[in-house]
Scaffold this motif. Structure first.
Motif, mmCIF file in Angstrom:
data_model
loop_
_atom_site.group_PDB
_atom_site.id
_atom_site.type_symbol
_atom_site.label_atom_id
_atom_site.label_comp_id
_atom_site.label_asym_id
_atom_site.label_seq_id
_atom_site.Cartn_x
_atom_site.Cartn_y
_atom_site.Cartn_z
ATOM 1 N N LEU A 28 0.870 -1.109 0.193
ATOM 2 C CA LEU A 28 0.117 -0.010 0.261
ATOM 3 C C LEU A 28 0.872 1.391 0.005
ATOM 4 C CD1 LEU A 28 -2.778 -1.136 2.682
ATOM 5 C CD2 LEU A 28 -2.767 -0.767 0.032
ATOM 6 N N HIS A 31 2.087 2.234 -3.447
ATOM 7 C CA HIS A 31 1.144 2.425 -4.375
ATOM 8 C C HIS A 31 0.868 1.398 -5.393
ATOM 9 C CE1 HIS A 31 0.442 6.392 -2.166
ATOM 10 N NE2 HIS A 31 1.767 6.596 -2.337
ATOM 11 N N VAL A 32 1.020 0.299 -5.022
ATOM 12 C CA VAL A 32 0.667 -1.015 -6.043
ATOM 13 C C VAL A 32 -0.505 -0.874 -6.579
ATOM 14 C CG1 VAL A 32 0.815 -3.570 -6.159
ATOM 15 C CG2 VAL A 32 2.513 -2.281 -4.658
ATOM 16 N N ILE A 33 -1.753 -0.698 -5.797
ATOM 17 C CA ILE A 33 -2.866 -0.566 -6.555
ATOM 18 C C ILE A 33 -3.762 0.699 -6.453
ATOM 19 C CG2 ILE A 33 -3.446 -2.767 -5.439
ATOM 20 C CD1 ILE A 33 -4.761 -1.628 -3.206
ATOM 21 N N GLU A 34 -4.628 0.702 -7.159
ATOM 22 C CA GLU A 34 -5.377 2.095 -7.323
ATOM 23 C C GLU A 34 -6.134 2.129 -6.202
ATOM 24 O OE1 GLU A 34 -5.372 4.334 -9.649
ATOM 25 O OE2 GLU A 34 -3.987 3.231 -10.836
ATOM 26 N N HIS A 35 -6.935 3.437 -5.879
ATOM 27 C CA HIS A 35 -7.472 3.695 -4.605
ATOM 28 C C HIS A 35 -8.836 3.143 -4.568
ATOM 29 C CE1 HIS A 35 -4.475 7.175 -4.195
ATOM 30 N NE2 HIS A 35 -3.825 5.898 -4.020
ATOM 31 N N SER A 36 -9.251 1.909 -4.642
ATOM 32 C CA SER A 36 -10.590 1.305 -4.760
ATOM 33 C C SER A 36 -10.613 0.081 -3.723
ATOM 34 C CB SER A 36 -11.113 0.943 -6.167
ATOM 35 O OG SER A 36 -10.387 -0.166 -6.582
ATOM 36 N N ASP A 38 -12.069 -2.550 -4.377
ATOM 37 C CA ASP A 38 -12.001 -3.891 -5.209
ATOM 38 C C ASP A 38 -10.523 -4.290 -5.445
ATOM 39 O OD1 ASP A 38 -14.695 -3.879 -5.421
ATOM 40 O OD2 ASP A 38 -14.851 -3.024 -7.104
ATOM 41 N N ASP A 39 -9.583 -3.104 -5.649
ATOM 42 C CA ASP A 39 -8.450 -3.365 -5.734
ATOM 43 C C ASP A 39 -7.572 -3.780 -4.565
ATOM 44 O OD1 ASP A 39 -8.410 -2.602 -8.417
ATOM 45 O OD2 ASP A 39 -7.724 -0.902 -8.134
ATOM 46 N N PHE A 40 -8.377 -3.437 -3.423
ATOM 47 C CA PHE A 40 -7.439 -3.832 -2.054
ATOM 48 C C PHE A 40 -7.808 -4.967 -1.871
ATOM 49 C CE2 PHE A 40 -8.084 -4.182 2.555
ATOM 50 C CZ PHE A 40 -6.824 -3.807 3.028
ATOM 51 N N LEU A 43 -5.820 -7.424 -3.732
ATOM 52 C CA LEU A 43 -4.241 -7.291 -3.093
ATOM 53 C C LEU A 43 -4.182 -8.061 -1.853
ATOM 54 C CD1 LEU A 43 -1.329 -6.171 -3.198
ATOM 55 C CD2 LEU A 43 -2.307 -4.079 -2.034
ATOM 56 N N THR A 46 -4.302 -11.821 -2.303
ATOM 57 C CA THR A 46 -3.222 -12.411 -2.840
ATOM 58 C C THR A 46 -2.036 -12.347 -1.915
ATOM 59 O OG1 THR A 46 -3.805 -11.626 -4.927
ATOM 60 C CG2 THR A 46 -1.559 -12.003 -4.695
#
Length: 389
Positions: A28, A31-36, A38-40, A43, A46
């Motif tokens: 986090l 910033h591996v993912i977008e700010h949503s 669903d992405d969290f 991640l 996984t």
């Protein structure tokens, strides 16, 4: 917040560790993912879940903790395009729904073939062409009392056929039951035998042997008793059965613990040419139903679990399956199952008083000679009594 999330996963009996949690925090921070949310979700699953058999438990725990949360605190989130599409989807009044024509199987398929040949471009919100969001019998995301859904998702479950690749999850057989009543009901189906390597102390034999041996201990062992009943469990998965996942998991878990000789397979709506054991691989690792018919002897007890809610075409028409073109109707396969295993019942999670309103339920019940029981404690007891005769 994330520390509480980690503790919630631990409380849900998921084997997550501090090291994995720190890895999640580092991802986090980078910033591996977008700010949503669903992405969290993707991640965190996984990083934190090491074994895919725990995916169901993680999904339940994640849903409980983040219920109603649309974004991580302090982060902007874009409105998904799918939400906008749903917001402008066409809504029909009850009178408009009633005026929509049910074409019938032959006319529906003929019209669909003609539309495929004539249509040259995408359509949305209409009442005739293949598209989305309208009242045409062809497409998805709209409303029609009977039609063919091509891809997409819809709250309307009245499609005659669905042309899309849908994915289902395996039932979790490690669910902790809140009550022992299901197990008690299943125990009516028992036939004890003393077979196998496991042994238990024969107390009476040990006492008699010790007495004969002038007081020297003479242990006598005998094979442990176990339930020798053989059960073949066929489970309907996906679609309207999503509403009954919890009770089916409880039944599946109880069967796992009660029956030593248990074989299980999945199907969708009705049994056709093939079954499968793993829903994640159901498109690539199918088992021919004919092979299953010849693999297990007539001494097996067959239990089918499903809500029997489907279009009558699936039972009565070739090519009527909702997902593929089947050469034989579902009714032919159900007759084969009942002929192969005379001790067959169908357990239905829908309430018994609603069965009379569904044509498909009445058809299946008649095909099985009335051997359909509700998936309740009373229904289980009645079903087990019938199977034990």
């Amino acid at each position: 917040m994330l520390i509480d999330f980690f503790l919630h996963l631990k409380a849900s009996r998921l084997p997550v560790s501090i090291k994995e949690f720190l890895t999640l925090l580092e991802a986090l921070r980078q910033h591996v993912i977008e700010h949503s949310i669903d992405d969290f979700y993707l991640l965190s699953r996984t990083v934190l879940v090491k074994d895919e058999s725990h995916f169901d438990k993680f999904d339940r725990a994640f849903g409980e903790y983040f219920k109603g949360v649309e974004a991580l605190p302090g982060m902007e989130v874009l409105i998904p395009e799918d939400w906008l599409r749903r917001a402008v989807r066409k809504h029909l009044s009850d009178a408009e729904r009633a005026r929509l024509e049910k074409l019938g199987w032959e006319k529906l398929m003929e019209t669909f073939r003609q539309q495929l040949a004539e249509q040259k471009e995408r359509h949305s919100g209409g009442s005739k062409w293949i598209g989305s969001g309208g009242s045409s019998p062809f497409g998805h995301g709209g409303t029609h009392p009977e039609g063919i859904r091509l891809g997409g998702r819809s709250e309307n479950r009245s499609a005659v056929k669905v042309w899309e690749r849908r994915e289902y999850r395996n039932l979790d057989d490690s669910v902790e039951l809140g009550t022992r009543n299901i197990k008690v009901a299943l125990r009516r189906l028992r036939r004890f035998a003393r077979e196998g390597a496991a042994e238990e102390l024969d107390l009476e034999g040990t006492i008699a042997g010790t007495a004969r041996n002038a007081g020297w201990l003479d242990l006598k062992l005998r094979p442990e008793r176990h339930n020798a009943v053989k059960v073949l469990l066929l489970l309907d998965i996906g679609g309207s059965m999503d509403d009954h996942i919890r009770v089916c998991e409880e039944l599946f878990s109880a069967c796992r613990s009660e029956f030593k000789h248990l074989e299980h397979y999945y199907f969708h709506n009705c049994v056709y040419d093939h079954l499968w054991r793993d829903n994640r691989r159901r498109h690539s690792e199918r088992i021919a139903t004919h092979d299953v018919l010849h693999r297990y002897g007539g001494d097996y007890k067959l239990i089918l679990v499903g809500d029997a809610a489907m279009s009558p075409y699936e039972l009565l028409q070739p090519n009527g399956s909702i997902e593929f073109n089947n050469a034989e109707p579902g009714a032919a396969w159900l007759r084969r199952l009942a002929d192969t295993w005379p001790h067959t019942i169908w357990l239905n999670p829908e309430s018994e008083h609603s069965w009379q309103y569904r044509q498909s339920t009445a058809l299946i019940r008649n095909l099985l000679g009335g051997r359909m029981f509700p998936l309740t404690l009373d229904g289980l007891e009645r079903g087990m009594r019938l199977l034990s005769k």
